[in-house]
Motif scaffolding. Structure first.
Motif, PDB file in Angstrom:
ATOM      1  N   PRO A  83     -85.094   3.992 -16.429  1.00  0.00           N
ATOM      2  CA  PRO A  83     -85.063   5.285 -17.127  1.00  0.00           C
ATOM      3  C   PRO A  83     -85.279   5.150 -18.638  1.00  0.00           C
ATOM      4  CG  PRO A  83     -83.332   5.211 -15.488  1.00  0.00           C
ATOM      5  CD  PRO A  83     -83.905   3.824 -15.554  1.00  0.00           C
ATOM      6  N   LEU A 109     -78.437   7.554 -21.790  1.00  0.00           N
ATOM      7  CA  LEU A 109     -78.698   6.659 -20.660  1.00  0.00           C
ATOM      8  C   LEU A 109     -77.982   5.325 -20.817  1.00  0.00           C
ATOM      9  CD1 LEU A 109     -82.537   7.315 -20.320  1.00  0.00           C
ATOM     10  CD2 LEU A 109     -80.776   7.994 -18.666  1.00  0.00           C
ATOM     11  N   GLN A 161     -88.847   4.429 -19.272  1.00  0.00           N
ATOM     12  CA  GLN A 161     -89.640   5.642 -19.061  1.00  0.00           C
ATOM     13  C   GLN A 161     -89.625   6.519 -20.311  1.00  0.00           C
ATOM     14  OE1 GLN A 161     -91.652   6.428 -16.657  1.00  0.00           O
ATOM     15  NE2 GLN A 161     -92.160   8.457 -17.469  1.00  0.00           N
TER      16      GLN A 161
END
Length: 250
Positions: free
Chosen positions: A87, A244, A90
Motif C-alpha cells: 500500500p 498506513l 502504491q
C-alpha cells in the motif's frame, strides 16, 4: 575503558574501510586502501584479515580486495527490514505518476539522510538518487523536514559539516522551523545546481517525524505553478503513508 575505546575504534575503522567499496569501485589493492583510508599499512592488513574471517571482505588470487560473500546475508536482511508494504509503494507510484517526477523516502541517520525507498518518475531526464545513497542534511527539502525538532547539538554538527560552517546552524533552525509551520519544504539548487525538491513529513502513531517523503527533479520543471500543485500532492501522500505506517523498519 582504554580497551573498550580501542575496540570501538577498530570497529569504526573496519566499517569505514568497507565503506570505501562502491558500485563504481569494487576492487582495491592493499596499497590503495592504505592511501584512501589514511591508516597505516599494518592496520589495513589487520582489518582486512579480520573482515575476511567473517566473510565481509575477500582477497582474490591477484591480491585485489573486494566485498565478501558474507555481506550477501546482510544485504538480504537489510532489504527485508526496509521493504515497504505494497500500500505504501502504491502511494509512491501514484504520486510519481501524478506529478511526473521521482519520489523518494528519506530517513535521518546521525548527521545525514539516507534514501530508503524510491519510485522513479516517467521522465527521461530526472534527478538521480539511488536507494541507499547518503546525502547531507544541510541542503535539500527533505533535509529541512528531517531537521524539524532535531536536538540543537545535531543541528550544530550538521552546520559544521556544511560548506557554510558552524554559523549556518541558525539558518538551518530557521528553515526547519518554517517547514514545521508550513507542513512541507521546497528547495531549488541547494545541494546540486539545477535540481529541485519538495518534501513533507511522515509521522508515526505518536506524531513523531520518522521520515520525509520527497519529490525531486530538474528545476526547469519545478515552476511556481507546478510547485503549488506538487506541494498539495506530496503533503497528501505523506499523510496517507503516515496512516498506513512504514513498518517493519520504522
Amino acid at each position: 575503558m582504554d580497551g573498550d575505546e580501542g575496540g570501538v575504534r577498530s570497529v569504526l575503522r573496519a566499517i569505514d574501510l568497507i565503506g570505501l567499496f562502491t558500485e563504481h569501485r569494487r576492487m582495491w589493492s592493499i596499497r590503495e586502501l592504505t592511501e584512501a583510508s589514511g591508516l597505516a599499512k599494518t592496520t589495513v592488513i589487520r582489518l582486512v584479515t579480520t573482515c575476511e574471517q567473517r566473510g565481509l571482505l575477500w582477497t582474490r588470487e591477484d591480491g585485489q580486495v573486494t566485498i565478501g560473500p558474507g555481506l550477501l546475508r546482510w544485504a538480504k536482511l537489510g532489504h527485508a527490514a526496509w521493504q515497504l508494504s505494497e500500500p505504501v509503494r502504491q502511494v509512491m507510484r501514484e504520486l510519481a505518476t501524478q506529478c511526473g517526477e521521482t519520489v523518494n523516502i528519506y530517513v535521518r541517520s546521525s548527521t545525514a539522510r539516507v534514501c530508503v525507498a524510491q519510485h522513479e518518475g516517467p521522465q527521461h531526464i530526472r534527478h538521480v538518487v539511488r536507494v541507499g545513497d547518503e546525502l547531507p542534511l544541510w541542503a535539500g527539502a527533505a533535509a529541512k523536514v528531517l531537521l524539524i525538532g532535531a536536538e540543537s547539538t545535531v543541528v550544530d554538527r550538521v552546520a559544521a559539516l556544511s560548506p557554510h560552517g558552524k554559523e549556518f546552524a541558525d539558518e538551518l533552525r530557521k528553515q526547519a522551523g518554517l517547514a514545521a509551520v508550513d507542513g512541507h519544504a521546497v528547495s531549488h539548487g541547494e545541494r546540486e545546481l539545477g535540481a529541485s525538491g519538495i518534501a513533507a513529513p511522515v509521522v508515526d502513531r505518536e506524531g513523531r517525524i520518522i521520515a520525509a517523503l520527497a519529490l525531486g527533479g530538474p528545476t526547469t520543471r519545478f515552476t511556481d505553478e507546478r510547485v503549488a500543485d506538487f506541494v498539495t500532492a506530496v503533503v497528501t501522500s505523506a499523510q496517507w503513508i503516515s496512516r498506513l505506517g512504514l513498518d517493519p523498519a520504522l
